[in-house]
Motif scaffolding. Structure first.
Motif, PDB file in Angstrom:
ATOM      1  N   THR A 224       1.550  14.519  -6.081  1.00  0.00           N
ATOM      2  CA  THR A 224       2.197  15.881  -6.083  1.00  0.00           C
ATOM      3  C   THR A 224       2.823  15.585  -4.474  1.00  0.00           C
ATOM      4  N   LEU A 225       1.931  15.662  -3.437  1.00  0.00           N
ATOM      5  CA  LEU A 225       1.972  16.365  -2.253  1.00  0.00           C
ATOM      6  C   LEU A 225       2.842  15.003  -1.293  1.00  0.00           C
ATOM      7  N   LEU A 226       2.596  13.508  -1.643  1.00  0.00           N
ATOM      8  CA  LEU A 226       3.107  12.729  -0.864  1.00  0.00           C
ATOM      9  C   LEU A 226       4.395  11.773  -1.761  1.00  0.00           C
ATOM     10  N   LYS A 227       4.083  12.261  -2.512  1.00  0.00           N
ATOM     11  CA  LYS A 227       5.177  11.745  -3.969  1.00  0.00           C
ATOM     12  C   LYS A 227       5.175  10.186  -3.977  1.00  0.00           C
ATOM     13  N   GLU A 228       3.936  10.200  -4.168  1.00  0.00           N
ATOM     14  CA  GLU A 228       3.508   8.500  -4.346  1.00  0.00           C
ATOM     15  C   GLU A 228       3.858   7.550  -5.778  1.00  0.00           C
ATOM     16  N   SER A 229       4.610   7.132  -5.841  1.00  0.00           N
ATOM     17  CA  SER A 229       4.716   6.658  -7.492  1.00  0.00           C
ATOM     18  C   SER A 229       4.097   5.663  -7.621  1.00  0.00           C
ATOM     19  N   ASN A 230       3.851   5.008  -8.868  1.00  0.00           N
ATOM     20  CA  ASN A 230       3.468   3.969  -9.642  1.00  0.00           C
ATOM     21  C   ASN A 230       3.381   3.068  -9.096  1.00  0.00           C
ATOM     22  N   ALA A 231       4.713   2.486  -8.796  1.00  0.00           N
ATOM     23  CA  ALA A 231       4.906   1.289  -8.364  1.00  0.00           C
ATOM     24  C   ALA A 231       4.320   1.006  -6.694  1.00  0.00           C
ATOM     25  N   PHE A 232       4.206   2.168  -6.034  1.00  0.00           N
ATOM     26  CA  PHE A 232       3.390   2.804  -4.767  1.00  0.00           C
ATOM     27  C   PHE A 232       2.170   2.240  -5.097  1.00  0.00           C
ATOM     28  N   ILE A 233       1.461   2.430  -5.995  1.00  0.00           N
ATOM     29  CA  ILE A 233       0.030   2.608  -6.036  1.00  0.00           C
ATOM     30  C   ILE A 233      -0.603   1.024  -6.651  1.00  0.00           C
ATOM     31  N   ASN A 234       0.482   0.539  -7.366  1.00  0.00           N
ATOM     32  CA  ASN A 234       0.974  -1.071  -8.035  1.00  0.00           C
ATOM     33  C   ASN A 234      -0.376  -1.282  -6.588  1.00  0.00           C
TER      34      ASN A 234
ATOM     35  N   THR B 259       0.248   1.915 -17.343  1.00  0.00           N
ATOM     36  CA  THR B 259       0.743   0.240 -17.469  1.00  0.00           C
ATOM     37  C   THR B 259       2.119  -0.168 -16.137  1.00  0.00           C
ATOM     38  N   GLU B 260       1.947   1.039 -15.197  1.00  0.00           N
ATOM     39  CA  GLU B 260       2.554   0.865 -14.166  1.00  0.00           C
ATOM     40  C   GLU B 260       1.760   0.507 -13.040  1.00  0.00           C
ATOM     41  N   GLY B 261       0.716   1.618 -12.961  1.00  0.00           N
ATOM     42  CA  GLY B 261      -0.200   1.651 -11.647  1.00  0.00           C
ATOM     43  C   GLY B 261      -0.704  -0.161 -11.623  1.00  0.00           C
ATOM     44  N   LEU B 262      -0.470  -0.931 -12.988  1.00  0.00           N
ATOM     45  CA  LEU B 262      -1.583  -2.471 -13.458  1.00  0.00           C
ATOM     46  C   LEU B 262      -0.879  -3.259 -13.971  1.00  0.00           C
ATOM     47  N   ALA B 263       0.128  -3.365 -13.044  1.00  0.00           N
ATOM     48  CA  ALA B 263       0.954  -4.385 -12.992  1.00  0.00           C
ATOM     49  C   ALA B 263       0.932  -5.507 -12.693  1.00  0.00           C
ATOM     50  N   ALA B 264       1.017  -6.383 -13.635  1.00  0.00           N
ATOM     51  CA  ALA B 264       0.803  -7.928 -13.127  1.00  0.00           C
ATOM     52  C   ALA B 264      -1.248  -7.974 -12.065  1.00  0.00           C
ATOM     53  N   ILE B 265      -1.448  -6.959 -12.730  1.00  0.00           N
ATOM     54  CA  ILE B 265      -2.999  -7.255 -12.522  1.00  0.00           C
ATOM     55  C   ILE B 265      -3.690  -8.179 -14.006  1.00  0.00           C
ATOM     56  N   SER B 266      -4.591  -9.327 -12.935  1.00  0.00           N
ATOM     57  CA  SER B 266      -4.911  -9.720 -14.228  1.00  0.00           C
ATOM     58  C   SER B 266      -6.737  -9.580 -14.906  1.00  0.00           C
ATOM     59  N   LYS B 267      -6.783 -10.127 -15.826  1.00  0.00           N
ATOM     60  CA  LYS B 267      -7.937 -10.018 -16.618  1.00  0.00           C
ATOM     61  C   LYS B 267      -9.183  -9.914 -15.199  1.00  0.00           C
TER      62      LYS B 267
END
Ligand code: PGA
Length: 252
Positions: A98-108, A146-154
């Motif tokens: 919220t405060l720093l506008k972090e996106s799901n892609a950046f978190i990923n 979905t976006e935070g865990l993109a391209a994460i393997s089992k």
């Protein structure tokens, strides 16, 4: 059964000296051995003091990271720097979203960077009050996963913890009822089954965060899909944090 992770998120609280005082009190109050895993995430400036004062009693974590190894990123801290002090790192906390506008892609990106340095990410997800009232809580959480865990393997999922933190319950004194929390935790568990498989889903710890304290810890931690807590306010006092650890231990 999964062991509880009882994690303290100090947010922007405590100087190095205050962290030393917390651990002196914690070390005196806490049982020498706990069945659950306990973790404190201090500020960056208190990490060194916390590491020294904690004397290896509990795990340490950080509250944020920048997803690059080194270079021209003024004011940021890399996974490699953190790995001198911590094993866990919180990412995607709603305050940063919220405060720093972090996106799901950046978190990923942060999650991938942490894993490449053998650090364990704690990915926070959760809906706002407006989103809950509009019936969108599950959609918001599914998108964050979905976006935070993109391209994460089992295999990589074994190192990842998820924290469900309804934004309307953080620091407000208003806790999700055990039934509401359980409903969302079961949703997250099912999402993990669908996107990975049952054995991955069973192995991932899903923490609840949002005004968790000693008085409600038993009811929340008794829920089948709640595997621990991410605790803000109630982790700042050694006594209340130790009380929660003891409640968790009694349930194991
Ligand atoms: P709180 O914070 O326990 O003070 O509600 C939880 C968190 O934001 O991690």
């Amino acid at each position: 059964m999964r062991t509880f992770l009882i994690a303290g998120n100090w947010k922007m609280n405590k100087t190095a000296e205050e962290a030393r005082a917390f651990f002196a009190e914690f070390n005196a109050l806490a049982p020498a051995k706990t069945k659950c895993e306990a973790l404190i995430c201090p500020t960056f400036t208190a990490l060194s003091a916390a590491k020294e004062a904690n004397k290896g009693r509990i795990s340490l974590g950080a509250q944020n990271v920048y997803p690059k190894d080194s270079g021209a990123f003024t004011g940021e801290i890399s996974p490699k720097m953190l790995s001198e002090f911590v094993t866990y790192v919180i990412v995607g906390h709603s305050e940063r979203r919220t405060l720093l506008k972090e996106s799901n892609a950046f978190i990923n990106e942060k999650i991938h960077a942490l894993l490449s340095h053998q650090l364990k990410p704690i990915l926070c997800v959760g809906e706002s009050l407006e989103e809950r009232k509009a019936g969108r809580a599950f959609d918001v959480i599914a998108e964050e996963l979905t976006e935070g865990l993109a391209a994460i393997s089992k295999e990589q999922m074994a190192a990842i913890t998820i924290a469900y933190e309804p934004i309307w319950a953080i620091g407000t004194g208003e806790t999700a009822t055990p039934a509401i929390a359980q409903e969302v935790h079961a949703f997250i568990r099912n999402w993990l089954v669908k996107h990975f498989d049952k054995s991955v889903a069973d192995g991932v710890r899903i923490l609840y965060g949002g005004s968790l304290k000693a008085s409600n810890a038993h009811d929340l931690l008794s829920q089948p899909d709640i595997d621990g807590g991410l605790i803000g306010g109630a982790s700042l006092e050694a006594k209340s944090f130790v009380d929660i650890i003891q409640i968790a231990d009694e349930l194991l």
